[in-house]
Design an enzyme around this catalytic site. Sequence first.
Site, PDB file in Angstrom:
ATOM      1  N   GLU A 194       0.802  -1.228   0.000  1.00 43.77           N
ATOM      2  CA  GLU A 194       0.000   0.000   0.000  1.00 43.77           C
ATOM      3  C   GLU A 194       0.835   1.278   0.000  1.00 43.77           C
ATOM      4  O   GLU A 194       0.368   2.303  -0.481  1.00 43.77           O
ATOM      5  CB  GLU A 194      -0.950   0.000   1.208  1.00 43.77           C
ATOM      6  CG  GLU A 194      -2.079  -1.022   1.121  1.00 43.77           C
ATOM      7  CD  GLU A 194      -2.995  -0.764  -0.081  1.00 43.77           C
ATOM      8  OE1 GLU A 194      -3.269   0.408  -0.375  1.00 43.77           O
ATOM      9  OE2 GLU A 194      -3.408  -1.754  -0.722  1.00 43.77           O
ATOM     10  N   SER A 467     -56.971 -18.274  35.073  1.00 37.99           N
ATOM     11  CA  SER A 467     -56.729 -19.249  36.140  1.00 37.99           C
ATOM     12  C   SER A 467     -55.263 -19.386  36.543  1.00 37.99           C
ATOM     13  O   SER A 467     -54.959 -20.092  37.501  1.00 37.99           O
ATOM     14  CB  SER A 467     -57.253 -20.620  35.720  1.00 37.99           C
ATOM     15  OG  SER A 467     -58.614 -20.517  35.418  1.00 37.99           O
TER      16      SER A 467
END
Lengths: 777, 158
Positions: A194, A467
């Site tokens: 690079e 319930s």
Amino acid sequence: MAAKKKRRSSPRGKRGRSRTRRQPGLLRRLFLPAALMVVLAGGGYVLWLDHTVRTQFEGKRWSVPGTVYARPLELYVGQPLTPAQLQLELEALGYRESRDSRRPGTWRQSGPGLEVSSRPFTFWDGVEGQQRFRMTLSDGQVTALRGLDGQDLPLVRLDPAVIGHIYPGHREDRLLVRLDQVPATLVAGMLVVEDREFFSHFGVSPSSIARAALANLRAGRVVQGGSTITQQLVKNFYLSSERSYWRKFNEAIMAVLLELRYDKEAILETYLNEVYLAQDGERAIHGVGLAAQHLFGQELERLSLEQQALLIALVRGPSHYHPNRHPERAMTRRNLVLDVMAEQGVITGEQARAAAARPLDVLPPRGRPRENYPAFMDLVQRHLERDYRREDLQSEGLRIFTTLAPAIQRATERAVASTLADKPDALQAAAVMVDVDSGEVTALVGDRNPRYAGFNRALDARRPVGSLIKPAVYLAALDQPSRWGLGSLLEDVPLSLTDERGRPWEPRNFDREFRGQVLLVDALAHSYNIPTIRLGQELGLGTVGRTVERLGAPTPRTLYPSFLIGTGELSPVQVAQMYQTLASGGYRTPLRSVRAVTRQDGTPLNRYALAVDRAFEPTSVQLVNQALVQAMQRGTGRSATTLLPPGLVVAGKTGTTDETRDSWFAGFGDDVLGVVWLGRDDNRPTGFTGSSGALPVWARAMRDIRPRPYKTTLVAGLEAVWMDEASGRRSAEGCDGARLLAYQQGAAPEQWTSCGERYARREERSGVGNWIRGLFR
Amino acid sequence: MMTWRGIFLSAAILLMLAGCAAPGAPAPATEGDDGAPASAPAERAPDAPAVAALQDQAEAASAEGDHDRAAALLERALRIEPRHSGLWHNLAVVQYRKGDYAQAENMAQRSLQHVRGDRQLERRNWELIAVSRELAGDAAGAREARDRLATMKAGSDS
């Protein structure tokens, strides 16, 4: 990209992040080039650029998203684990099959067993190194666990599966590394490919620019960049990706300014952490540290040469050279990188040739999206927001260790999906699974489509529980053993009351029958309304309300008799808390979804420890649970028998509200508790009762989860007593209508049926006294 | 204020805890087989290797004063064997050492829930409960726990 990064001043963010060293005499060094720039472009502009560079670079806090982990799988001999569950866990971990089982994160078939190579991992309570071991499963459990040297291993803790991230607006993720953690060949290779002159240029490289300019001139447009690493960093950090000369110009000035202020090592380290290398769905993988894990499932330090070369290759275009989508391109580019590395003397020609001969060897793409558990992630975030600021969760790279059990989550999701597949679209669902003794939430579903991240019904849908409230009424009674036992008779005859608006209310049983008198155990097991309301009235609404609160659920401000049959509203998670107290025998443990939080480097921040609260006498709770076992064997939950593995004893309760608007089920084995709710968001009737709607979802989930059976063995302080179901008197085995029921020791009534008395005398004479206890012990 | 008797008892129990807590599961009671019905499971099966390994690590962490790590390790062991009275007892001891007397008592209670005939462990839990209550300022509760201990001792002597 990433033009605007937020600066943060949280003290938490500062630690371990000082990578920028200011050089001495910077101002003096700045003066000369700045003065030159003044001539060219105006001093104010340059000063502004310098300010931008400095504040951004020094204040640079990469926002690293929080990583959220499932609970780690712990392997040991005797652990219940089916091959399907193991496969699921390994899949969630991204472990893959490989012939070469030396590589971490791989497994292979080996004779009757599996050879696994685990990944090293830093937990909040210590480091687990890489382990290589063989394991065998049979009959639904781990039967052998040995290291490759043949030694038995007591316990292996695998690394935890990543189940999500906590992101800020943009979805960049990275694993920060120090320069000295990056392999030297990777650094050198990056530079020769690079930016060969990196250590000699001052931010821009005139020779590269000249080369690029020539190429661009020839082409008549910008085709090549002569960018140094410093320029690339500036571009990524501060600028847009448009290609223009103006941007190029700014980039060059800022690169020079950056070089003036910071040393080469700081710039290089920042670059290696910033560079964009891969995409994972919506998540952008930045930096070599995370890329190594993402692409190869490896720690950066352990990358081979060819893997390092591939990382370098990807800098030029993570998507163009995508190793899974374009393997040829990636291979060509990688080998080119290897050639350059050899040519420049980073490696030998021999090494380059050997590396070039090897395959790309990247992890296969992940099939499923990783953000898989929206309801659970929501629970985790709400938990964490009590102790952490949202922006810290999104940006400080925290590691969050949760309680989610991938196999249990999957089983729950599948049960919801398969049961609702042929039901109307408007029918919605929520489900919670909890580890009974630790209170850990192991699975959470908040929508009939478990992938849908919308309204989280498991947390936010508060609905009448029907319930499901009844066990609290019976617990309040059974907690007074001198007054009530499972064999007490309750009245089941017409009852008239006034409701909260003062109107007459004549409650009915679900089947609209009246039975005269029923045993307390049957009233709960068959969920009769009238005996429950009568019992609750006798106890007092306040007593029942306090019992509900001690179980861990909130109650309405004003209690009416209808509260006794479940007009109070709770979310599925609140119901789960209430039933956790029952399932654990009276020890309330606050539900948890997070075990611990650490920094990215593993330093512990918080541990959420187990806490227990003895809310009830274990004996009273077990009496209720015995009735809930009856409910599953002969009461309202008996239809689950066909779906559950034979012999699996469970305790549970159905709940149905007015005109079937809500269908509930809550139930547990020895170690797993599950709560399921079905209903509609518009609150219209569904046509499903608790036992026809929610119960099958629960049972299908439990069939895959395989909880240990609920233990009906009586705890100390209880005894088994034969009771006559018609009269509620003491009876004996062999007498008609005799039922074996658990009682507090010495609390069973003294009145006997004549048959019972006869048997009891005979037993006394023959001295077999206590033998019936054996049935329970 | 703690009474001299309280201080004496706490000191005595601290010595006892330092001597025998946190390490591996308590040894099966030797003196506990006092006329219990033959069916009562007095002896416990040896610990699973996974549980034993975690207990060893927890013991080491506790010895170093790292209570959090010790607790975390014991919690891991409890996930493997949630009804292990020895693990609950040791976790109670760690809570006690941390100074969390409420949790120390709750976890000792949890241990008692599963002792099943291990008289020695039962006594140690009640001793821990007594001191924890004392230190939490619950003098009446502490007395109650000690009365309980006294009857247990009387029972096992007979």
